[in-house]
Design a protein around this motif. Structure first.
Motif, PDB file in Angstrom:
ATOM      1  N   PRO A   1      10.468  -1.272  49.628  1.00 16.96           N
ATOM      2  CA  PRO A   1       9.184  -1.967  50.383  1.00 16.96           C
ATOM      3  C   PRO A   1       9.507  -3.512  50.508  1.00 16.96           C
ATOM      4  CG  PRO A   1       8.653  -1.035  48.009  1.00 16.96           C
ATOM      5  CD  PRO A   1      10.153  -0.964  48.222  1.00 16.96           C
ATOM      6  N   ALA A   2       8.979  -4.120  51.583  1.00 17.49           N
ATOM      7  CA  ALA A   2       8.958  -5.414  51.627  1.00 17.49           C
ATOM      8  C   ALA A   2       8.507  -6.273  50.356  1.00 17.49           C
ATOM      9  CB  ALA A   2       7.884  -5.872  52.794  1.00 17.49           C
ATOM     10  N   GLY A   3       9.513  -7.355  49.915  1.00 15.17           N
ATOM     11  CA  GLY A   3       9.297  -8.067  48.769  1.00 15.17           C
ATOM     12  C   GLY A   3       9.827  -7.413  47.550  1.00 15.17           C
ATOM     13  N   PHE A   4      10.779  -6.256  47.838  1.00 18.61           N
ATOM     14  CA  PHE A   4      11.170  -5.776  46.397  1.00 18.61           C
ATOM     15  C   PHE A   4      12.409  -6.339  46.019  1.00 18.61           C
ATOM     16  CE2 PHE A   4      14.102  -2.611  44.721  1.00 18.61           C
ATOM     17  CZ  PHE A   4      12.993  -1.744  43.740  1.00 18.61           C
ATOM     18  N   ALA A   5      12.124  -6.691  44.571  1.00 18.39           N
ATOM     19  CA  ALA A   5      13.299  -7.221  43.895  1.00 18.39           C
ATOM     20  C   ALA A   5      13.431  -6.259  42.549  1.00 18.39           C
ATOM     21  CB  ALA A   5      12.914  -8.563  43.400  1.00 18.39           C
TER      22      ALA A   5
ATOM     23  N   HIS B   1      17.039  -5.275  56.220  1.00 13.16           N
ATOM     24  CA  HIS B   1      17.911  -6.133  55.804  1.00 13.16           C
ATOM     25  C   HIS B   1      17.604  -6.238  54.248  1.00 13.16           C
ATOM     26  CE1 HIS B   1      19.715  -7.781  59.508  1.00 13.16           C
ATOM     27  NE2 HIS B   1      18.567  -7.265  60.062  1.00 13.16           N
ATOM     28  N   GLY B   2      18.763  -6.643  53.587  1.00 16.35           N
ATOM     29  CA  GLY B   2      18.258  -6.816  51.992  1.00 16.35           C
ATOM     30  C   GLY B   2      19.582  -7.518  51.306  1.00 16.35           C
ATOM     31  N   ASN B   3      19.666  -7.402  50.049  1.00 20.77           N
ATOM     32  CA  ASN B   3      20.851  -7.713  49.545  1.00 20.77           C
ATOM     33  C   ASN B   3      21.245  -6.733  48.197  1.00 20.77           C
ATOM     34  OD1 ASN B   3      20.045  -9.375  47.122  1.00 20.77           O
ATOM     35  ND2 ASN B   3      19.305 -10.485  48.703  1.00 20.77           N
ATOM     36  N   VAL B   4      22.289  -7.021  47.703  1.00 18.81           N
ATOM     37  CA  VAL B   4      22.647  -6.118  46.592  1.00 18.81           C
ATOM     38  C   VAL B   4      23.470  -7.016  45.505  1.00 18.81           C
ATOM     39  CG1 VAL B   4      24.690  -5.020  47.522  1.00 18.81           C
ATOM     40  CG2 VAL B   4      23.523  -4.179  45.353  1.00 18.81           C
TER      41      VAL B   4
ATOM     42  N   PHE C   1      26.201  -9.146  48.145  1.00 17.36           N
ATOM     43  CA  PHE C   1      26.338  -8.774  49.580  1.00 17.36           C
ATOM     44  C   PHE C   1      25.132  -8.770  50.225  1.00 17.36           C
ATOM     45  CE2 PHE C   1      29.842  -5.788  47.727  1.00 17.36           C
ATOM     46  CZ  PHE C   1      30.775  -6.798  47.795  1.00 17.36           C
ATOM     47  N   GLU C   2      24.883  -9.583  51.450  1.00 17.12           N
ATOM     48  CA  GLU C   2      23.713  -9.431  52.366  1.00 17.12           C
ATOM     49  C   GLU C   2      23.814  -8.401  53.281  1.00 17.12           C
ATOM     50  OE1 GLU C   2      20.992 -11.489  52.047  1.00 17.12           O
ATOM     51  OE2 GLU C   2      21.822 -12.598  50.390  1.00 17.12           O
ATOM     52  N   PHE C   3      23.152  -7.447  53.560  1.00 18.24           N
ATOM     53  CA  PHE C   3      23.278  -6.233  54.243  1.00 18.24           C
ATOM     54  C   PHE C   3      22.260  -6.220  55.493  1.00 18.24           C
ATOM     55  CE2 PHE C   3      21.610  -4.506  50.371  1.00 18.24           C
ATOM     56  CZ  PHE C   3      20.255  -3.912  50.997  1.00 18.24           C
ATOM     57  N   GLY C   4      22.823  -5.637  56.416  1.00 19.12           N
ATOM     58  CA  GLY C   4      21.724  -5.358  57.673  1.00 19.12           C
ATOM     59  C   GLY C   4      21.980  -3.780  58.164  1.00 19.12           C
ATOM     60  N   PRO C   5      21.693  -3.465  59.219  1.00 18.63           N
ATOM     61  CA  PRO C   5      21.651  -2.134  59.666  1.00 18.63           C
ATOM     62  C   PRO C   5      23.024  -1.661  60.106  1.00 18.63           C
ATOM     63  CG  PRO C   5      19.671  -3.190  60.792  1.00 18.63           C
ATOM     64  CD  PRO C   5      20.307  -4.234  59.948  1.00 18.63           C
TER      65      PRO C   5
ATOM     66  N   GLN D   1      21.951  -4.401  41.535  1.00 19.14           N
ATOM     67  CA  GLN D   1      20.303  -4.712  41.731  1.00 19.14           C
ATOM     68  C   GLN D   1      20.147  -4.976  43.128  1.00 19.14           C
ATOM     69  OE1 GLN D   1      20.144  -8.073  39.159  1.00 19.14           O
ATOM     70  NE2 GLN D   1      17.734  -8.047  39.157  1.00 19.14           N
ATOM     71  N   LEU D   2      19.261  -4.106  43.784  1.00 26.43           N
ATOM     72  CA  LEU D   2      18.938  -4.092  44.981  1.00 26.43           C
ATOM     73  C   LEU D   2      17.420  -5.052  45.414  1.00 26.43           C
ATOM     74  CD1 LEU D   2      19.377  -0.549  45.791  1.00 26.43           C
ATOM     75  CD2 LEU D   2      20.508  -2.336  46.802  1.00 26.43           C
ATOM     76  N   ARG D   3      17.490  -5.948  46.472  1.00 29.11           N
ATOM     77  CA  ARG D   3      16.346  -6.921  46.691  1.00 29.11           C
ATOM     78  C   ARG D   3      16.220  -6.733  48.370  1.00 29.11           C
ATOM     79  NH1 ARG D   3      19.477  -9.910  44.423  1.00 29.11           N
ATOM     80  NH2 ARG D   3      19.292 -10.363  42.161  1.00 29.11           N
ATOM     81  N   SER D   4      15.102  -6.833  48.925  1.00 31.74           N
ATOM     82  CA  SER D   4      14.631  -6.820  50.300  1.00 31.74           C
ATOM     83  C   SER D   4      13.580  -7.353  50.490  1.00 31.74           C
ATOM     84  CB  SER D   4      14.632  -5.337  50.913  1.00 31.74           C
ATOM     85  OG  SER D   4      14.444  -5.383  52.354  1.00 31.74           O
ATOM     86  N   ALA D   5      13.646  -8.619  51.311  1.00 34.97           N
ATOM     87  CA  ALA D   5      12.327  -9.444  52.033  1.00 34.97           C
ATOM     88  C   ALA D   5      11.648  -8.710  52.651  1.00 34.97           C
ATOM     89  CB  ALA D   5      12.748 -10.710  52.043  1.00 34.97           C
ATOM     90  N   GLN D   6      12.161  -7.908  53.765  1.00 31.19           N
ATOM     91  CA  GLN D   6      11.410  -7.398  54.907  1.00 31.19           C
ATOM     92  C   GLN D   6      11.189  -5.830  54.777  1.00 31.19           C
ATOM     93  OE1 GLN D   6      14.537  -8.217  58.327  1.00 31.19           O
ATOM     94  NE2 GLN D   6      13.582  -6.175  58.327  1.00 31.19           N
ATOM     95  N   GLY D   7      12.050  -5.222  53.790  1.00 32.65           N
ATOM     96  CA  GLY D   7      11.972  -3.918  53.588  1.00 32.65           C
ATOM     97  C   GLY D   7      13.023  -3.309  54.203  1.00 32.65           C
ATOM     98  N   CYS D   8      13.367  -2.365  53.732  1.00 35.37           N
ATOM     99  CA  CYS D   8      14.881  -1.498  54.479  1.00 35.37           C
ATOM    100  C   CYS D   8      14.838   0.027  53.993  1.00 35.37           C
ATOM    101  CB  CYS D   8      16.130  -2.311  54.088  1.00 35.37           C
ATOM    102  SG  CYS D   8      16.510  -2.316  52.152  1.00 35.37           S
ATOM    103  N   VAL D   9      15.828   0.632  54.596  1.00 33.43           N
ATOM    104  CA  VAL D   9      15.834   2.079  54.129  1.00 33.43           C
ATOM    105  C   VAL D   9      17.706   2.309  54.049  1.00 33.43           C
ATOM    106  CG1 VAL D   9      15.754   4.526  55.052  1.00 33.43           C
ATOM    107  CG2 VAL D   9      13.971   2.880  55.671  1.00 33.43           C
ATOM    108  N   LEU D  10      18.054   2.844  52.830  1.00 37.79           N
ATOM    109  CA  LEU D  10      19.254   2.903  52.615  1.00 37.79           C
ATOM    110  C   LEU D  10      19.593   4.442  52.194  1.00 37.79           C
ATOM    111  CD1 LEU D  10      19.468   0.115  49.698  1.00 37.79           C
ATOM    112  CD2 LEU D  10      20.283   0.064  52.178  1.00 37.79           C
ATOM    113  N   PHE D  11      20.575   4.848  52.855  1.00 34.90           N
ATOM    114  CA  PHE D  11      21.366   6.269  52.521  1.00 34.90           C
ATOM    115  C   PHE D  11      22.295   5.868  51.369  1.00 34.90           C
ATOM    116  CE2 PHE D  11      24.801   9.314  53.396  1.00 34.90           C
ATOM    117  CZ  PHE D  11      24.150  10.643  53.080  1.00 34.90           C
TER     118      PHE D  11
END
Ligand code: GTQ
Length: 358
Positions: free
Chosen positions: A275-279, A297-300, A311-315, A328-338
């Protein structure tokens, strides 16, 4: 007269004596355990694998260039293999898993073949390509998870207007380890279509099974395409309605509907929404995992001993978290990961370990 040297003298000559002994047994294909015992049974996993990120913006131009250099037909499979930087030359992203990005262009066919290695396809870009398995085709859309069960005939083609790229995940290193790989080419480029598209999904994908269920692919799921639309909707609803896991966000595993187990005997697959704001909280587990970023987008942050990678990651970016690395995963705006891993093998062998840290 007693010829046995006193103990101190025995020690003094030990170095040379041992060396001579090692050389003598080496000539007979033997080696002393005591020199390697610690490395053979390490106190904890000591993988050579490194965390790594492949940014799609950097990878895509090379994929498209490969499309100008070789046809899908000539290449058989036009794939750029994602190699772990610590395993160069081994076609492996972890010790047990293979990953690659496959490109098919409009009008092309990747000819029919089969092998004992199981494959998963995760669609990264483009629409209108299909993969055919055992007489049925499924059209690919971004985010779809598709299975090629072990030893089933499969070919890929593109009837659409745009390039299509998908992530291939295979158990190639595992089968190589067991020396259990077989393969053969089909007699035709494209296998004959014998079932209407969607038949498998209607039969096995509606929380129901045929009354006389026959496990068409043995231990592998009879559903061979899991559409993103359904997965996305489930995650989206759960994000709004259910508690969020502090480590994983909202994470679901794909199942073989007939067994409740993983879709393939050697590989587990997952989709998660942060979710957005996930740390997230940090965790580590013995199954190294490969991630494909679907949306957002997010980072791990990945850590092992004193080393830390972020690593900063995007689509459409891809990254790998090796065994027993803390992540450890984080996402300011929210993201979906397979993601996929060799979890079912760890489970079958009773060796899986996981730690959820805080
Ligand atoms: O599509 O059948 O990335 O056989 C590697 C080996 C894809 C495939 C790969 C394969 C395939």
């Amino acid at each position: 007269m007693d010829m046995t040297p006193p103990p101190s003298q025995a020690c003094a000559t030990n170095g040379a004596a041992r060396k001579a002994f090692y050389e003598a047994i080496a000539a007979r294909n033997m080696t002393p355990l005591w020199e390697v015992l610690h490395a053979l049974v390490p106190p904890q996993p000591a993988t050579p694998c490194l965390p790594s990120l492949w940014r799609y913006g950097e990878v895509r131009p090379y994929l498209m260039e490969s499309g100008r250099l070789i046809t899908a037909e000539e290449a058989v499979r036009r794939v750029l293999i994602l190699e772990n930087p610590a395993l160069r030359g081994q076609s492996a992203i972890t010790q047990s898993l293979y990953a690659g990005l496959q490109l098919i262009l409009p009008g092309e066919i990747a000819p029919s073949h089969r092998h004992t290695q199981s494959a998963l396809r995760f669609v990264v870009e483009g629409r209108g390509a299909y993969t055919a398995v055992d007489g049925e085709r499924t059209t690919m859309s971004p985010g779809d998870f598709i299975i090629t069960p072990s030893w089933t005939w499969h070919d890929h083609g593109c009837d659409g207007q745009e390039p299509v790229v998908w992530l291939d995940g295979l158990d190639i290193p595992m089968l190589r380890f067991f020396d259990a790989g077989f393969a053969e080419n089909g007699s035709t480029q494209s296998q004959p279509v014998t079932r209407a598209e969607g038949t498998s999904y209607q039969r096995y994908g509606a929380n129901m099974l045929p009354v006389r269920y026959d496990a068409p692919f043995g231990q592998t799921s009879p559903i061979f395409s899991y559409p993103y639309e359904r997965t996305r909707e489930a995650l989206h609803q759960l994000e709004r309605q259910a508690p969020i896991d502090a480590w994983d966000g909202v994470k679901l595993r794909y199942v073989n509907p007939a067994t409740g187990g993983s879709p393939m005997p050697t590989m587990a697959t997952f989709m998660q929404r942060l979710p957005a704001g996930f740390a997230g909280q940090p965790w580590r587990q013995t199954d190294g995992a490969v991630f494909s970023v679907v949306e957002g987008h997010g980072n791990v942050t990945v850590a092992r001993d004193e080393q830390v990678w972020t690593f900063e990651f995007g689509p459409r970016d891809h990254f790998v978290i090796p065994s027993w690395h803390t992540a450890q995963l984080r996402s300011a705006q929210g993201c979906v990961l397979f993601s996929f891993s060799d979890h079912p093998v760890h489970q079958a062998l009773g060796i899986h370990r996981e730690e959820r840290l805080s």
